[in-house]
Write a protein that holds these residues in place. Structure first.
Motif, PDB file in Angstrom:
ATOM      1  N   ASN A 189      26.280  45.684  21.920  1.00 59.92           N
ATOM      2  CA  ASN A 189      27.198  45.015  20.989  1.00 59.92           C
ATOM      3  C   ASN A 189      26.689  43.662  20.520  1.00 59.92           C
ATOM      4  O   ASN A 189      27.487  42.780  20.154  1.00 59.92           O
ATOM      5  N   ALA A 190      25.382  43.468  20.511  1.00 52.10           N
ATOM      6  CA  ALA A 190      24.825  42.221  19.983  1.00 52.10           C
ATOM      7  C   ALA A 190      25.046  42.171  18.472  1.00 52.10           C
ATOM      8  O   ALA A 190      24.839  43.172  17.777  1.00 52.10           O
ATOM      9  N   PRO A 191      25.473  41.030  17.944  1.00 52.81           N
ATOM     10  CA  PRO A 191      25.736  40.950  16.498  1.00 52.81           C
ATOM     11  C   PRO A 191      24.463  41.149  15.676  1.00 52.81           C
ATOM     12  O   PRO A 191      23.377  40.687  16.050  1.00 52.81           O
ATOM     13  N   ASP A 192      24.598  41.849  14.564  1.00 52.46           N
ATOM     14  CA  ASP A 192      23.506  42.098  13.607  1.00 52.46           C
ATOM     15  C   ASP A 192      22.357  42.911  14.196  1.00 52.46           C
ATOM     16  O   ASP A 192      21.247  42.888  13.667  1.00 52.46           O
ATOM     17  N   SER A 193      22.607  43.617  15.300  1.00 56.19           N
ATOM     18  CA  SER A 193      21.519  44.344  15.961  1.00 56.19           C
ATOM     19  C   SER A 193      21.513  45.840  15.641  1.00 56.19           C
ATOM     20  O   SER A 193      20.655  46.569  16.149  1.00 56.19           O
ATOM     21  N   GLU A 194      22.459  46.303  14.814  1.00 55.34           N
ATOM     22  CA  GLU A 194      22.579  47.746  14.585  1.00 55.34           C
ATOM     23  C   GLU A 194      21.297  48.399  14.077  1.00 55.34           C
ATOM     24  O   GLU A 194      20.899  49.467  14.591  1.00 55.34           O
ATOM     25  N   PRO A 195      20.600  47.822  13.068  1.00 50.91           N
ATOM     26  CA  PRO A 195      19.363  48.485  12.602  1.00 50.91           C
ATOM     27  C   PRO A 195      18.314  48.604  13.698  1.00 50.91           C
ATOM     28  O   PRO A 195      17.653  49.651  13.826  1.00 50.91           O
ATOM     29  N   LEU A 196      18.131  47.551  14.491  1.00 46.34           N
ATOM     30  CA  LEU A 196      17.148  47.576  15.575  1.00 46.34           C
ATOM     31  C   LEU A 196      17.541  48.586  16.643  1.00 46.34           C
ATOM     32  O   LEU A 196      16.706  49.394  17.092  1.00 46.34           O
ATOM     33  N   VAL A 197      18.797  48.579  17.047  1.00 44.97           N
ATOM     34  CA  VAL A 197      19.258  49.484  18.102  1.00 44.97           C
ATOM     35  C   VAL A 197      19.112  50.938  17.666  1.00 44.97           C
ATOM     36  O   VAL A 197      18.634  51.790  18.423  1.00 44.97           O
ATOM     37  N   GLN A 198      19.516  51.227  16.440  1.00 41.01           N
ATOM     38  CA  GLN A 198      19.445  52.604  15.950  1.00 41.01           C
ATOM     39  C   GLN A 198      18.006  53.090  15.866  1.00 41.01           C
ATOM     40  O   GLN A 198      17.689  54.227  16.245  1.00 41.01           O
ATOM     41  N   PHE A 199      17.115  52.231  15.388  1.00 42.24           N
ATOM     42  CA  PHE A 199      15.707  52.629  15.273  1.00 42.24           C
ATOM     43  C   PHE A 199      15.095  52.866  16.649  1.00 42.24           C
ATOM     44  O   PHE A 199      14.349  53.828  16.848  1.00 42.24           O
ATOM     45  N   VAL A 200      15.394  51.997  17.592  1.00 36.83           N
ATOM     46  CA  VAL A 200      14.841  52.142  18.943  1.00 36.83           C
ATOM     47  C   VAL A 200      15.319  53.439  19.581  1.00 36.83           C
ATOM     48  O   VAL A 200      14.530  54.192  20.172  1.00 36.83           O
ATOM     49  N   ARG A 201      16.606  53.726  19.479  1.00 35.82           N
ATOM     50  CA  ARG A 201      17.142  54.936  20.103  1.00 35.82           C
ATOM     51  C   ARG A 201      16.641  56.214  19.420  1.00 35.82           C
ATOM     52  O   ARG A 201      16.495  57.256  20.066  1.00 35.82           O
ATOM     53  N   ASP A 202      16.371  56.130  18.120  1.00 35.90           N
ATOM     54  CA  ASP A 202      15.911  57.319  17.396  1.00 35.90           C
ATOM     55  C   ASP A 202      14.417  57.586  17.570  1.00 35.90           C
ATOM     56  O   ASP A 202      13.975  58.733  17.442  1.00 35.90           O
ATOM     57  N   ASN A 203      13.625  56.551  17.852  1.00 32.11           N
ATOM     58  CA  ASN A 203      12.168  56.703  17.817  1.00 32.11           C
ATOM     59  C   ASN A 203      11.470  56.485  19.164  1.00 32.11           C
ATOM     60  O   ASN A 203      10.274  56.733  19.260  1.00 32.11           O
ATOM     61  N   ILE A 204      12.196  56.016  20.165  1.00 30.75           N
ATOM     62  CA  ILE A 204      11.579  55.760  21.464  1.00 30.75           C
ATOM     63  C   ILE A 204      12.309  56.590  22.513  1.00 30.75           C
ATOM     64  O   ILE A 204      13.529  56.477  22.679  1.00 30.75           O
ATOM     65  N   ALA A 205      11.559  57.417  23.206  1.00 30.41           N
ATOM     66  CA  ALA A 205      12.151  58.351  24.169  1.00 30.41           C
ATOM     67  C   ALA A 205      12.638  57.613  25.408  1.00 30.41           C
ATOM     68  O   ALA A 205      12.132  56.535  25.764  1.00 30.41           O
ATOM     69  N   ALA A 206      13.622  58.203  26.056  1.00 27.91           N
ATOM     70  CA  ALA A 206      14.081  57.680  27.343  1.00 27.91           C
ATOM     71  C   ALA A 206      13.000  57.901  28.398  1.00 27.91           C
ATOM     72  O   ALA A 206      12.148  58.791  28.268  1.00 27.91           O
ATOM     73  N   ILE A 207      13.022  57.096  29.421  1.00 26.15           N
ATOM     74  CA  ILE A 207      12.006  57.163  30.474  1.00 26.15           C
ATOM     75  C   ILE A 207      12.236  58.394  31.335  1.00 26.15           C
ATOM     76  O   ILE A 207      13.374  58.716  31.690  1.00 26.15           O
ATOM     77  N   GLU A 208      11.155  59.089  31.663  1.00 22.87           N
ATOM     78  CA  GLU A 208      11.232  60.285  32.497  1.00 22.87           C
ATOM     79  C   GLU A 208      10.735  59.969  33.907  1.00 22.87           C
ATOM     80  O   GLU A 208       9.634  59.448  34.080  1.00 22.87           O
ATOM     81  N   VAL A 209      11.552  60.284  34.907  1.00 19.82           N
ATOM     82  CA  VAL A 209      11.173  60.130  36.313  1.00 19.82           C
ATOM     83  C   VAL A 209      11.541  61.436  37.022  1.00 19.82           C
ATOM     84  O   VAL A 209      12.647  61.575  37.556  1.00 19.82           O
ATOM     85  N   PRO A 210      10.642  62.432  37.018  1.00 18.41           N
ATOM     86  CA  PRO A 210      10.997  63.760  37.545  1.00 18.41           C
ATOM     87  C   PRO A 210      11.455  63.754  39.004  1.00 18.41           C
ATOM     88  O   PRO A 210      12.308  64.557  39.390  1.00 18.41           O
ATOM     89  N   TRP A 211      10.881  62.864  39.826  1.00 19.56           N
ATOM     90  CA  TRP A 211      11.192  62.901  41.251  1.00 19.56           C
ATOM     91  C   TRP A 211      12.443  62.099  41.622  1.00 19.56           C
ATOM     92  O   TRP A 211      12.889  62.124  42.768  1.00 19.56           O
ATOM     93  N   LEU A 212      13.054  61.401  40.647  1.00 16.59           N
ATOM     94  CA  LEU A 212      14.207  60.554  40.972  1.00 16.59           C
ATOM     95  C   LEU A 212      15.413  61.387  41.380  1.00 16.59           C
ATOM     96  O   LEU A 212      16.176  60.991  42.272  1.00 16.59           O
TER      97      LEU A 212
END
Length: 248
Positions: A189-212
Motif C-alpha cells: 500500500n505504498a503511495p504511487d507504487s502501483e505501476p512498480l508493484v504490478q510490473f514486479v509481480r507480473d515479470n519476476i517469479a516467486a522464489i522456489e525452495v523445494p525442500w522447505l
C-alpha cells in the motif's frame, strides 16, 4: 626411500565419496536485463521525492564535533524562531532502507510465520538489491528470508526478490539524497507504487525452495552421498637406484 607420482605412467581405479547437504542454497529469481532497467527506472521515480525533501529541508551531517560546536554557538531558544519543516514524503513510511532494517523486517516476518495467527506486521511487496544474482555472500540469506517471511501473510502475494543492474546503488543513493544505500524493501500500500508493484509481480517469479515443505512438515531429508569413480596415478617408490611400483 622416496615416494613419487608419475603423471604419464600407469593409473589405478579409485573411488571418491562426497557428502552434500540435502538443502542446497536457494537460487535468486532470474530477471531479464531490460526488466531490471525498467524496475530501476520505476523505483528511482518513486524514491526521488525523498531526495528532494532532504536536499531542501535536511542539513547534511558534518560529524559529531561540528554538531557539538554548532550547539554551543547556537543562541538561546527564546532568541530564535524555528521554521517548521514540511511533512516528509508519504513514501518514507512504506520503506525499509539499508541492510539492517530490511533484514530485521524479513526476520520478524519469518518469525511471525510460525504463529497460527495472521501477522499484523506490514507485508513487504518486494526487496530490491543492487547486486548481481547471488554474487554477494552478504546478501545470500535474502532468498530464504523472503520465502519464509511470505508465509506470515499467506493470503497476500509472495515477497519478490529483485536484483538490480550495475550502477543501481549509486543511482538510488542519489534519489534518496544519501551517500550509499543497501537493500530497499517496499511495503504494501505504498503511495504511487502501483505501476512498480504490478510490473514486479507480473515479470519476476516467486522464489522456489523445494525442500522447505519437507521441513515445515517435520520431515528431514537424508544426507546426499555422491560416489565418483575415477583413477589415480600409481605411487612409485625410489630406493637405492631402482624403482619399485607400489600397488597401494
Amino acid at each position: 626411500m622416496k615416494d613419487t607420482f608419475t603423471s604419464a605412467g600407469p593409473r589405478r581405479p579409485k573411488t571418491l565419496h562426497n557428502l552434500d547437504s540435502p538443502y542446497p542454497p536457494v537460487q535468486w529469481p532470474h530477471i531479464a536485463p531490460n526488466a531490471q532497467q525498467l524496475v530501476l527506472d520505476l523505483l528511482d521515480g518513486l524514491l526521488s521525492p525523498i531526495g528532494q525533501y532532504r536536499l531542501h529541508h535536511v542539513t547534511p551531517s558534518k560529524g559529531k564535533r561540528a554538531r557539538k560546536r554548532r550547539h554551543q554557538e547556537q543562541p538561546s531558544e527564546d532568541a530564535t524562531v524555528e521554521k517548521p519543516n514540511p511533512q516528509r514524503p508519504p513514501i518514507c513510511e512504506h520503506l525499509t532502507v539499508g541492510f539492517n532494517s530490511t533484514t530485521r523486517h524479513l526476520e520478524a516476518s519469518a518469525q511471525a510465520s510460525k504463529s497460527a495467527e495472521r501477522s499484523s506486521l506490514p507485508h513487504l511487496v518486494a526487496v530490491f538489491v543492487a547486486v548481481e544474482e547471488g554474487s554477494n555472500v552478504l546478501h545470500s540469506q535474502f532468498p530464504l528470508l523472503c520465502k519464509v517471511g511470505s508465509k506470515a501473510q499467506p493470503d497476500l502475494p509472495e515477497i519478490r526478490l529483485v536484483s538490480l543492474p550495475r550502477g543501481a546503488e549509486q543511482r538510488l543513493a542519489k534519489a534518496l539524497g544519501i551517500h550509499r544505500v543497501g537493500p530497499i524493501g517496499l511495503l504494501v500500500n505504498a503511495p504511487d507504487s502501483e505501476p512498480l508493484v504490478q510490473f514486479v509481480r507480473d515479470n519476476i517469479a516467486a522464489i522456489e525452495v523445494p525442500w522447505l515443505d519437507h521441513l515445515t512438515r517435520g520431515e528431514l531429508l537424508p544426507t546426499q552421498i555422491k560416489t565418483i569413480e575415477t583413477t589415480a596415478p600409481v605411487k612409485v617408490k625410489k630406493a637405492k637406484g631402482r624403482i619399485v611400483k607400489s600397488q597401494s
